[in-house]
Design an enzyme around this catalytic site. Structure first.
Site, PDB file in Angstrom:
ATOM      1  N   ARG A  18     -30.622 -14.722  94.178  1.00 14.83           N
ATOM      2  CA  ARG A  18     -31.036 -13.386  94.245  1.00 14.83           C
ATOM      3  C   ARG A  18     -32.213 -13.280  94.984  1.00 14.83           C
ATOM      4  O   ARG A  18     -32.616 -12.346  96.065  1.00 14.83           O
ATOM      5  CB  ARG A  18     -30.966 -12.791  93.161  1.00 14.83           C
ATOM      6  CG  ARG A  18     -29.589 -12.773  92.523  1.00 14.83           C
ATOM      7  CD  ARG A  18     -29.488 -12.131  91.104  1.00 14.83           C
ATOM      8  NE  ARG A  18     -30.247 -13.074  90.303  1.00 14.83           N
ATOM      9  CZ  ARG A  18     -30.691 -12.670  88.966  1.00 14.83           C
ATOM     10  NH1 ARG A  18     -30.380 -11.534  88.371  1.00 14.83           N
ATOM     11  NH2 ARG A  18     -31.189 -13.489  88.205  1.00 14.83           N
ATOM     12  N   ASN A  37     -25.913 -11.439  89.739  1.00 14.95           N
ATOM     13  CA  ASN A  37     -25.290 -12.899  89.521  1.00 14.95           C
ATOM     14  C   ASN A  37     -23.910 -12.305  88.713  1.00 14.95           C
ATOM     15  O   ASN A  37     -24.080 -11.441  87.767  1.00 14.95           O
ATOM     16  CB  ASN A  37     -26.002 -13.801  88.494  1.00 14.95           C
ATOM     17  CG  ASN A  37     -26.898 -14.598  89.224  1.00 14.95           C
ATOM     18  OD1 ASN A  37     -26.869 -14.834  90.474  1.00 14.95           O
ATOM     19  ND2 ASN A  37     -28.111 -14.987  88.560  1.00 14.95           N
TER      20      ASN A  37
END
Length: 214
Positions: A18, A37
């Site tokens: 990320r 996620n």
């Protein structure tokens, strides 16, 4: 231009994916971005959303197709159009910081406990030093063990000698009596010895006269 990116693979969570995507979005001046996620039927997944200039979005897509975070394992990347709202990239950065802080708190607490344990052990250093300083004395005492054993082995003989003390004392107590008896014998012998000596002298003179000796 709004876009939804789905990244799947055996290892795409907990590898910094990320933040990797966030950095690419910021470098391409994309103002709206977020990533999360996820778990999918294929395993781990990262779901990202981007909203920005078409050229910026295309550059963003091209970069994430060719670059991967270290230790990640990617099976597939899918790009889809998206019509929903996308978080401002600054807000998402704050969101990521909050997530990382939440992860860091248990680690920080463990570090605090470890520091307390270290300090407790550090406080023991003077005692440890004192014990260390005593080692020469302990060694000296240890070296004395053979002598102590020898002295201990002599205890039966010492006891035997101690047991003989009453007999020695009895013999010592008899000394004045023995001395008295010897003195008495000497006093008895001296008068008789003098008389006998005078008689011997008289006999010698008589023999000389008979023999005509002067």
């Amino acid at each position: 231009m709004k876009l939804k990116i789905t990244i799947t693979g055996p290892k795409v969570n907990d590898v910094g994916y990320r933040y990797f995507l966030l950095g690419i979005a910021m470098s391409n001046r994309i103002r709206m971005f977020e990533a999360h996620n996820m778990r999918s039927s294929e395993g781990q997944a990262v779901l990202a959303f981007a909203d920005g200039d078409e050229e910026a979005i295309k550059a963003f897509c091209a970069q994430i197709e060719t670059e991967r975070p270290a230790r990640s394992e990617v099976s597939n990347i899918v790009f889809d159009d998206f019509q929903g709202e996308v978080m401002r990239i600054g807000e998402y950065a704050q969101f990521c910081a909050t997530i990382q802080l939440n992860k860091a708190i248990p680690v920080l607490l463990d570090m605090r406990d470890d520091l307390r344990a270290v300090r407790k052990n550090t406080d023991l250093i003077p005692q440890i030093k004192e014990n260390t300083d005593a080692i020469p004395q302990i060694k000296a005492n240890t070296d004395a063990i053979p002598q102590i054993k020898a002295n201990t082995d002599a205890i039966p003989q010492i006891k035997a000698n101690t047991d003989a003390i009453p007999q020695i004392k009895a013999n010592t107590d008899a000394i004045p009596h023995v001395l008295g008896e010897i003195k008495g014998l000497r006093d008895d012998i001296q008068p008789g010895y003098a008389n006998n000596f005078r008689q011997v002298q008289a006999d010698v003179r008589a023999i000389k006269e008979r023999l005509g000796m002067q």
